[in-house]
Design a protein around this motif. Sequence first.
Motif, PDB file in Angstrom:
ATOM      1  N   GLY A 145      -1.740   1.813   7.328  1.00 51.81           N
ATOM      2  CA  GLY A 145      -1.072   0.880   6.441  1.00 51.81           C
ATOM      3  C   GLY A 145      -1.797   0.918   4.878  1.00 51.81           C
ATOM      4  O   GLY A 145      -2.723   1.450   4.767  1.00 51.81           O
ATOM      5  N   VAL A 146      -1.176   0.210   4.211  1.00 53.24           N
ATOM      6  CA  VAL A 146      -1.650   0.199   2.708  1.00 53.24           C
ATOM      7  C   VAL A 146      -1.309  -1.275   2.090  1.00 53.24           C
ATOM      8  O   VAL A 146      -0.299  -1.964   2.672  1.00 53.24           O
ATOM      9  CB  VAL A 146      -0.805   1.319   1.806  1.00 53.24           C
ATOM     10  N   ALA A 147      -2.101  -1.736   1.483  1.00 52.60           N
ATOM     11  CA  ALA A 147      -1.938  -3.054   0.494  1.00 52.60           C
ATOM     12  C   ALA A 147      -2.011  -2.921  -0.941  1.00 52.60           C
ATOM     13  O   ALA A 147      -2.649  -1.869  -1.413  1.00 52.60           O
ATOM     14  CB  ALA A 147      -3.121  -3.740   0.734  1.00 52.60           C
ATOM     15  N   LEU A 148      -0.952  -3.282  -1.416  1.00 54.89           N
ATOM     16  CA  LEU A 148      -0.708  -2.945  -2.994  1.00 54.89           C
ATOM     17  C   LEU A 148      -0.539  -4.301  -3.728  1.00 54.89           C
ATOM     18  O   LEU A 148      -0.407  -5.355  -3.128  1.00 54.89           O
ATOM     19  CB  LEU A 148       0.680  -2.632  -2.900  1.00 54.89           C
ATOM     20  N   VAL A 149      -0.799  -4.463  -4.972  1.00 54.57           N
ATOM     21  CA  VAL A 149      -1.002  -5.695  -5.778  1.00 54.57           C
ATOM     22  C   VAL A 149       0.272  -5.240  -6.791  1.00 54.57           C
ATOM     23  O   VAL A 149       0.186  -4.196  -7.742  1.00 54.57           O
ATOM     24  CB  VAL A 149      -2.181  -5.678  -6.369  1.00 54.57           C
ATOM     25  N   ILE A 150       1.273  -6.116  -6.935  1.00 54.78           N
ATOM     26  CA  ILE A 150       2.328  -5.981  -7.669  1.00 54.78           C
ATOM     27  C   ILE A 150       2.044  -7.230  -8.778  1.00 54.78           C
ATOM     28  O   ILE A 150       1.824  -8.265  -8.574  1.00 54.78           O
ATOM     29  CB  ILE A 150       3.721  -5.915  -7.218  1.00 54.78           C
ATOM     30  N   PRO A 151       2.721  -6.909 -10.151  1.00 59.27           N
ATOM     31  CA  PRO A 151       2.713  -8.026 -11.247  1.00 59.27           C
ATOM     32  C   PRO A 151       3.888  -9.089 -11.152  1.00 59.27           C
ATOM     33  O   PRO A 151       3.638 -10.084 -11.633  1.00 59.27           O
ATOM     34  CB  PRO A 151       3.042  -7.087 -12.409  1.00 59.27           C
ATOM     35  N   THR A 152       4.969  -8.740 -10.272  1.00 60.23           N
ATOM     36  CA  THR A 152       5.854  -9.911 -10.114  1.00 60.23           C
ATOM     37  C   THR A 152       6.382  -9.977  -8.825  1.00 60.23           C
ATOM     38  O   THR A 152       5.914  -9.276  -7.803  1.00 60.23           O
ATOM     39  CB  THR A 152       7.228  -9.332 -10.918  1.00 60.23           C
ATOM     40  N   ALA A 153       6.748 -11.385  -8.756  1.00 66.41           N
ATOM     41  CA  ALA A 153       7.379 -11.739  -7.263  1.00 66.41           C
ATOM     42  C   ALA A 153       8.671 -10.953  -6.902  1.00 66.41           C
ATOM     43  O   ALA A 153       9.613 -10.953  -7.722  1.00 66.41           O
ATOM     44  CB  ALA A 153       7.411 -13.214  -7.213  1.00 66.41           C
ATOM     45  N   ILE A 154       8.760 -10.324  -5.680  1.00 66.68           N
ATOM     46  CA  ILE A 154       9.789  -9.841  -5.387  1.00 66.68           C
ATOM     47  C   ILE A 154      10.247 -10.045  -3.747  1.00 66.68           C
ATOM     48  O   ILE A 154       9.204 -10.197  -3.009  1.00 66.68           O
ATOM     49  CB  ILE A 154       9.943  -8.007  -5.680  1.00 66.68           C
ATOM     50  N   GLU A 155      11.358  -9.778  -3.426  1.00 65.03           N
ATOM     51  CA  GLU A 155      11.328 -10.127  -1.824  1.00 65.03           C
ATOM     52  C   GLU A 155      11.634  -8.479  -1.486  1.00 65.03           C
ATOM     53  O   GLU A 155      12.482  -7.901  -1.588  1.00 65.03           O
ATOM     54  CB  GLU A 155      12.831 -10.771  -1.744  1.00 65.03           C
ATOM     55  N   LEU A 156      10.599  -8.071  -0.657  1.00 65.39           N
ATOM     56  CA  LEU A 156      10.787  -7.078   0.233  1.00 65.39           C
ATOM     57  C   LEU A 156      11.087  -7.301   1.475  1.00 65.39           C
ATOM     58  O   LEU A 156      10.516  -7.807   2.127  1.00 65.39           O
ATOM     59  CB  LEU A 156       9.364  -6.371   0.113  1.00 65.39           C
ATOM     60  N   ALA A 157      12.158  -6.362   1.646  1.00 62.29           N
ATOM     61  CA  ALA A 157      12.777  -6.399   3.371  1.00 62.29           C
ATOM     62  C   ALA A 157      13.174  -5.048   3.728  1.00 62.29           C
ATOM     63  O   ALA A 157      13.646  -4.364   2.730  1.00 62.29           O
ATOM     64  CB  ALA A 157      14.035  -7.399   3.295  1.00 62.29           C
ATOM     65  N   GLY A 158      12.901  -4.590   4.739  1.00 65.56           N
ATOM     66  CA  GLY A 158      13.203  -3.552   5.231  1.00 65.56           C
ATOM     67  C   GLY A 158      12.349  -2.413   5.060  1.00 65.56           C
ATOM     68  O   GLY A 158      11.204  -2.626   5.184  1.00 65.56           O
TER      69      GLY A 158
END
Length: 113
Positions: free
Chosen positions: A40-53
């Motif tokens: 696994g991997v954990a990321l930090v992103i600057p904006t809210a996005i809906e990740l699916a699939g």
Amino acid sequence: MAEEQRFKRLYPRRQVSAPCRVRCQDQLIMAQVVDVSYTGVALVIPTAIELAGKAFVEIPKEIKLQVRPVYNQPVSPREESMEENTQYRIGCKIQLIEQGKRHWTNLCHVVHW
């Protein structure tokens, strides 16, 4: 303490700080890798996005991963920071290491003392 119970996880997380790019749903997002493990991997992103699939993560040193997002949670800014920008932590399960398997293994390796 028994050697098998040294860590709570079969593959312990290793904290890292590396820039990366996330491709999903025709979007390219600049992100930061905050921890890794073999699965696994954990990321930090600057904006809210809906990740699916599925999504794709590209890390320097030619590492390309196909991942499945598992969780997405807001990360509050540090108290001493004056920024009001909320970032989001995304945890992903690795589906496939498309490129850079050796580099990925070296990045995830946790030294057992």
